[in-house]
Design a protein around this motif. Structure first.
Motif, mmCIF file in Angstrom:
data_model
loop_
_atom_site.group_PDB
_atom_site.id
_atom_site.type_symbol
_atom_site.label_atom_id
_atom_site.label_comp_id
_atom_site.label_asym_id
_atom_site.label_seq_id
_atom_site.Cartn_x
_atom_site.Cartn_y
_atom_site.Cartn_z
ATOM 1 N N ILE A 196 9.014 -43.873 9.738
ATOM 2 C CA ILE A 196 8.147 -43.251 10.699
ATOM 3 C C ILE A 196 8.833 -43.264 11.977
ATOM 4 C CG2 ILE A 196 6.274 -43.863 12.531
ATOM 5 C CD1 ILE A 196 4.766 -45.183 10.009
ATOM 6 N N ARG A 197 9.660 -44.358 12.625
ATOM 7 C CA ARG A 197 10.371 -44.344 13.816
ATOM 8 C C ARG A 197 11.587 -43.038 13.661
ATOM 9 N NH1 ARG A 197 6.251 -45.830 16.372
ATOM 10 N NH2 ARG A 197 5.696 -48.060 15.679
ATOM 11 N N ARG A 220 1.674 -37.763 8.037
ATOM 12 C CA ARG A 220 2.370 -36.521 8.618
ATOM 13 C C ARG A 220 1.350 -35.421 8.720
ATOM 14 N NH1 ARG A 220 7.859 -36.967 5.032
ATOM 15 N NH2 ARG A 220 9.165 -37.847 6.716
ATOM 16 N N ARG A 221 0.137 -35.563 7.842
ATOM 17 C CA ARG A 221 -0.823 -34.691 7.572
ATOM 18 C C ARG A 221 -1.931 -34.851 8.700
ATOM 19 N NH1 ARG A 221 -1.397 -35.002 2.606
ATOM 20 N NH2 ARG A 221 -2.919 -36.683 2.694
ATOM 21 N N HIS A 222 -2.163 -36.298 8.682
ATOM 22 C CA HIS A 222 -3.524 -36.388 9.621
ATOM 23 C C HIS A 222 -3.019 -36.804 11.080
ATOM 24 C CE1 HIS A 222 -5.956 -35.629 6.452
ATOM 25 N NE2 HIS A 222 -5.253 -36.809 5.500
ATOM 26 N N GLY A 228 1.296 -43.066 2.074
ATOM 27 C CA GLY A 228 0.869 -43.245 3.474
ATOM 28 C C GLY A 228 1.833 -42.394 4.246
ATOM 29 N N LEU A 229 2.983 -42.138 4.193
ATOM 30 C CA LEU A 229 3.738 -41.358 4.931
ATOM 31 C C LEU A 229 3.506 -39.883 4.932
ATOM 32 C CD1 LEU A 229 6.371 -41.160 6.544
ATOM 33 C CD2 LEU A 229 7.846 -40.717 4.591
ATOM 34 N N ALA A 230 3.149 -39.551 3.774
ATOM 35 C CA ALA A 230 2.439 -38.166 3.652
ATOM 36 C C ALA A 230 1.327 -37.952 4.356
ATOM 37 C CB ALA A 230 2.190 -37.791 1.941
ATOM 38 N N GLY A 265 7.829 -49.627 -4.191
ATOM 39 C CA GLY A 265 8.689 -48.550 -3.452
ATOM 40 C C GLY A 265 8.685 -48.692 -2.122
ATOM 41 N N LEU A 266 8.129 -47.900 -1.443
ATOM 42 C CA LEU A 266 8.402 -47.709 -0.021
ATOM 43 C C LEU A 266 7.546 -48.924 0.721
ATOM 44 C CD1 LEU A 266 9.834 -45.888 2.053
ATOM 45 C CD2 LEU A 266 7.753 -44.762 2.269
ATOM 46 N N ASP A 267 7.841 -50.062 0.861
ATOM 47 C CA ASP A 267 7.277 -51.082 1.629
ATOM 48 C C ASP A 267 7.067 -50.982 3.109
ATOM 49 O OD1 ASP A 267 9.521 -51.794 3.045
ATOM 50 O OD2 ASP A 267 10.101 -53.638 1.733
#
Length: 403
Positions: A69-70, A44-46, A39-41, A59-61
């Motif tokens: 993000i913040r 950043r991409r879209h 989701g983080l990738a 992992g990253l909840d």
């Protein structure tokens, strides 16, 4: 209007697909990610318009992804909605405190989901509008800063040109020496002066003051300086006589429609006898200082240039001797105000010049400017300040020949 892009991040394939299909059916462009890292990738991409995150993911909840993000300067304004099956108040509070903008239960109805999506997209649109305005302001500020820097460079160049038109301190002619101090109230000043040879027999002296300040006043002052140049004077005035020069200047430089005008003091020093002839147009005058204590003002009551086309300016003579000092100045020096509004005045100017009579000429000018600044309690004068000193250092040739 472009279709809003929504990112759904959920490790539960059924729940993620169901939410994605529901949003696609009403026309949104939907992208998906199966965990927080993906989701983080994708964010950043879209740079999606809205991010819907599941709370519980390996992992990253969800809350940790909110914090990531913040913490990212490029992503921190993203609009984020957290989803969870457990909507207890303390959990809602935690999610919001860790960076979520809104909270939605997985059990929410279709109507609530659509309502929250629309509300958060409206909020995102407002944020982007603010960001666009900020970016526009930043670009405008950068452009303005660039323009200001260009203008400042141009003003500094113009100021250097104006100062290049001022006389070189030193010896304008045998038998006399000259120094000056000058401080325009802005980068460019309208109070200008000159001491230079007029032919082989004379030294010409003038102090002009263009009303107003800044670029316009300086440009007008340069035009009058051009008129007062040695090569031009004989052509237009027919003589180096100060009264005749002022009469011609009065004709050529009328009062403008905006009420702009000049004051002017003109002197002509005859080199063999040290006879000084002078005339003034609305100017406060010059100050003649004698070592024998015969100091006096050289002035006359008159209108500034251009006020009355019929004005006639008359030349007055006076005799200078060895060690006499002639001071010519703009009104900015004696009209320097104290913090209470009281002007420094001609009497204080005269007393200061007389107190520094034994100093070198240049040192006396510097000390006089310093005294005016001390009176004001400031280094910045509200008006242009010009102060010129001319000292007779030898006996006039005519007087030497009669000894």
């Amino acid at each position: 209007m472009p279709t809003a892009m929504i990112l759904v991040v959920d490790d539960d394939v059924i729940a993620r697909t169901s939410m994605a299909n529901r949003l696609k059916r009403v026309g949104y462009h939907v992208i998906e990610a199966g965990d927080g890292t993906g989701g983080l990738a994708a964010i950043r991409r879209h740079k999606p318009d809205l991010i819907i995150l599941d709370w519980m993911m390996p992992g990253l909840d969800g809350p940790t992804l909110c914090e990531a993000i913040r913490a990212d300067a490029d992503l921190k304004s993203s609009q984020v909605v957290l989803m969870t099956a457990n909507d207890r108040p303390e959990q809602i509070a935690e999610g919001l405190s860790r960076g979520a903008d809104d909270f939605m239960s997985k059990a929410a109805s279709k109507q609530e989901i659509m309502a929250r999506v629309q509300a958060n997209l409206r909020a995102r649109a407002l944020v982007r509008e603010i960001e666009q305005t900020r970016d526009d302001l930043d670009r405008s500020h950068r452009a303005l800063t660039t323009k200001q820097a260009e203008l400042e460079r141009e003003l500094q160049s113009a100021a250097a040109f104006v100062r290049s038109r001022l006389p070189q301190p030193g010896t304008p002619a045998p038998g006399c020496t000259m120094q000056w101090a000058y401080q325009p109230s802005l980068t460019l000043g309208g109070d200008l002066f000159q001491i230079s040879r007029w032919g082989k027999d004379y030294v010409g002296i003038y102090m002009l003051d263009a009303s107003g300040h800044g670029v316009a006043a300086a440009l007008r002052a340069i035009s009058l300086m051009t008129f007062l140049s040695e090569d031009n004077l004989v052509k237009v005035a027919g003589d180096y006589d100060p009264g005749l020069i002022l009469n011609e200047a009065n004709r050529r430089f009328p009062l403008t429609l905006d009420g702009e005008y000049f004051t002017l003091w003109v002197g002509r020093l005859e080199l063999t006898s040290f006879t000084l002839c002078y005339a003034a147009a609305g100017h406060g005058g010059a100050f003649l200082q004698s070592p024998q204590g015969g100091s006096r003002w050289l002035s006359s009551a008159s209108l500034p240039l251009g006020f009355d086309p019929q004005s006639v300016f008359h030349t007055a003579p006076t005799q200078l001797h060895k060690q006499d000092r002639l001071y010519v100045f703009s009104d900015g020096i004696y009209e320097a105000p104290s913090k209470e509004g009281e002007l420094w005045g001609r009497e204080r100017l005269q007393a200061t010049l007389e107190a520094h009579r034994t100093c070198k000429l240049g040192e006396g000018l510097v000390e006089t400017i310093a005294a005016a600044r001390q009176w004001m309690g400031s280094d910045l004068f509200p008006d242009d300040v010009a102060l010129v000193g001319l000292e007779m250092v030898e006996q006039p040739a005519a007087q030497r020949s009669h000894r």
